[in-house]
Design an enzyme around this catalytic site. Sequence first.
Site, PDB file in Angstrom:
ATOM      1  N   GLU A 194      30.819 -42.021 -10.860  1.00 50.84           N
ATOM      2  CA  GLU A 194      31.742 -42.904 -11.585  1.00 50.84           C
ATOM      3  C   GLU A 194      32.861 -43.436 -10.703  1.00 50.84           C
ATOM      4  O   GLU A 194      33.426 -42.692  -9.893  1.00 50.84           O
ATOM      5  CB  GLU A 194      32.336 -42.107 -12.760  1.00 50.84           C
ATOM      6  CG  GLU A 194      33.342 -42.843 -13.599  1.00 50.84           C
ATOM      7  CD  GLU A 194      33.945 -41.934 -14.659  1.00 50.84           C
ATOM      8  OE1 GLU A 194      35.035 -42.287 -15.150  1.00 50.84           O
ATOM      9  OE2 GLU A 194      33.350 -40.901 -14.984  1.00 50.84           O
TER      10      GLU A 194
ATOM     11  N   ARG B 165      31.063 -48.888 -17.827  1.00 50.78           N
ATOM     12  CA  ARG B 165      31.936 -47.830 -18.326  1.00 50.78           C
ATOM     13  C   ARG B 165      33.272 -48.433 -18.768  1.00 50.78           C
ATOM     14  O   ARG B 165      34.302 -48.287 -18.119  1.00 50.78           O
ATOM     15  CB  ARG B 165      32.119 -46.794 -17.225  1.00 50.78           C
ATOM     16  CG  ARG B 165      32.861 -45.591 -17.692  1.00 50.78           C
ATOM     17  CD  ARG B 165      32.879 -44.488 -16.685  1.00 50.78           C
ATOM     18  NE  ARG B 165      34.013 -43.644 -16.933  1.00 50.78           N
ATOM     19  CZ  ARG B 165      34.151 -42.869 -18.002  1.00 50.78           C
ATOM     20  NH1 ARG B 165      33.206 -42.855 -18.920  1.00 50.78           N
ATOM     21  NH2 ARG B 165      35.225 -42.139 -18.177  1.00 50.78           N
TER      22      ARG B 165
ATOM     23  N   TYR C  74      41.858 -35.068  -8.493  1.00 52.40           N
ATOM     24  CA  TYR C  74      41.673 -35.707  -9.790  1.00 52.40           C
ATOM     25  C   TYR C  74      40.833 -34.855 -10.734  1.00 52.40           C
ATOM     26  O   TYR C  74      39.761 -34.382 -10.374  1.00 52.40           O
ATOM     27  CB  TYR C  74      41.011 -37.082  -9.661  1.00 52.40           C
ATOM     28  CG  TYR C  74      40.736 -37.655 -11.023  1.00 52.40           C
ATOM     29  CD1 TYR C  74      41.791 -38.119 -11.803  1.00 52.40           C
ATOM     30  CD2 TYR C  74      39.464 -37.616 -11.577  1.00 52.40           C
ATOM     31  CE1 TYR C  74      41.585 -38.567 -13.075  1.00 52.40           C
ATOM     32  CE2 TYR C  74      39.243 -38.069 -12.858  1.00 52.40           C
ATOM     33  CZ  TYR C  74      40.300 -38.545 -13.596  1.00 52.40           C
ATOM     34  OH  TYR C  74      40.085 -38.967 -14.883  1.00 52.40           O
TER      35      TYR C  74
ATOM     36  N   HIS D 183      37.103 -41.550  -9.131  1.00 49.39           N
ATOM     37  CA  HIS D 183      38.391 -42.112  -9.554  1.00 49.39           C
ATOM     38  C   HIS D 183      38.934 -43.134  -8.568  1.00 49.39           C
ATOM     39  O   HIS D 183      40.142 -43.168  -8.264  1.00 49.39           O
ATOM     40  CB  HIS D 183      39.421 -41.028  -9.846  1.00 49.39           C
ATOM     41  CG  HIS D 183      40.202 -41.316 -11.106  1.00 49.39           C
ATOM     42  ND1 HIS D 183      41.566 -41.494 -11.128  1.00 49.39           N
ATOM     43  CD2 HIS D 183      39.789 -41.475 -12.375  1.00 49.39           C
ATOM     44  CE1 HIS D 183      41.958 -41.756 -12.348  1.00 49.39           C
ATOM     45  NE2 HIS D 183      40.900 -41.744 -13.135  1.00 49.39           N
TER      46      HIS D 183
END
Length: 418
Positions: free
Chosen positions: A248, A295, A176, A224
């Site tokens: 994240e 986010r 990714y 991801h």
Amino acid sequence: MTGLPEVLPPWAPRDSLKVTAVRAIVTAPEGIPLVVVRVDTSEPGLYGLGCATFTQRFAAVAAAVDEHMGPLVIGRSPADIEDITRLIHYSAYWRNGPVLNNALSGIDQALWDIMGKRAGLPVYELLGGRSRAGIEVYSHAAGATADETLDAAEALLEQGYRHVRLQVGGPGLGTYGAPGSRGGYPRSPHPDGWDVRQYLNDTPRLFAAARERLGDVSLMHDVHSRLTPKQAIVLARALEPYALSFLEDVIPPEHYDQLPAVRAASPVPIAVGEQLGSVTDAARLIKDGGVDLLRLHTSAIGGLTPTRKLVALAELLGVRTAFHSPGDISPVGVAANLAVDVSTPAFGYQESHTYNEATHEVFPGTPVVRDGHLYPSDQPGWGVDIDEVAAAKFPPTKFLHERWSARVRRPDGGLEAP
């Protein structure tokens, strides 16, 4: 488009201004389908724009706007944003999801654009004015190897960025955010697969090299949504020595009920939310202790109206923002993000994207990063327009994401989250 008079509210309108047309515009100046909604009014030349970009299902969003939601708004006062957005939300009976909420967002943001233009003010002044002069943003550094990634990071630092997200390639076409390589696992049923063990080994090595070469700069990383909760904790602990600003999307949205436990065990701040399609799901992340940084893809939860409410909740509970804003958000959506960023004390980080010249042609007023910062326009509304003649030169192509995601597999041939 014909309006529906029976959906008008029972109170008398405050003025004669009415919505006269609502339509979706789809364009792809960078090859990424962007959806923008235009809301016209009875005052000549007064219209608003809103971002409705769900790039993987852009045709469904456009149809929802043109065939279902737009007619509900015809004849309404554009000032009645709260009532209009609640009506659209309730009228589908089955509520939420990225298609319906992106379509709603396009209308919602366009109404805020009109409100700003009528007031002669940028939207952030309607939200209470500035809490800061500008928005410090982060950008992405990626490469097939750690050295290539760090070369890209150094180039960003030279441009004035102080926050950089690092992604490195490796075996597998599904790597990714960075180029992968073919044939990484020649004895496997799928030699071009992505392997989680390789990823869990390579990622800490990348950040060890980054700290040695880049020094004390702000670094991030995007998982991801490919790890289990236990794997996410293993990775977070392995990255502790490198002091990331955030990690994240560590687990899939199907497992967000376990985010509070993951966050509690993680020494690294957790940033999650871009795959949410519901404002209530986002609120649960905040109040249940699942995130350090919210986010959001703000269009996917319905636009500015719900976003400003979520941000107020985040401020009260000590959660900060880190809004999603790659190339699959239109410049109108970027302007909406900036209006919230600049006006809230809960601001944390803001993702950024450098748009190509064609996008600037299609969207006059597109925000531009200067020395690692973005600044909201001081023009009324969003300060971003659309040239529909230019937009028509860049028609969208279907199934771009689908073609890629169908190839994201593990070495045993099983599908992996794209």
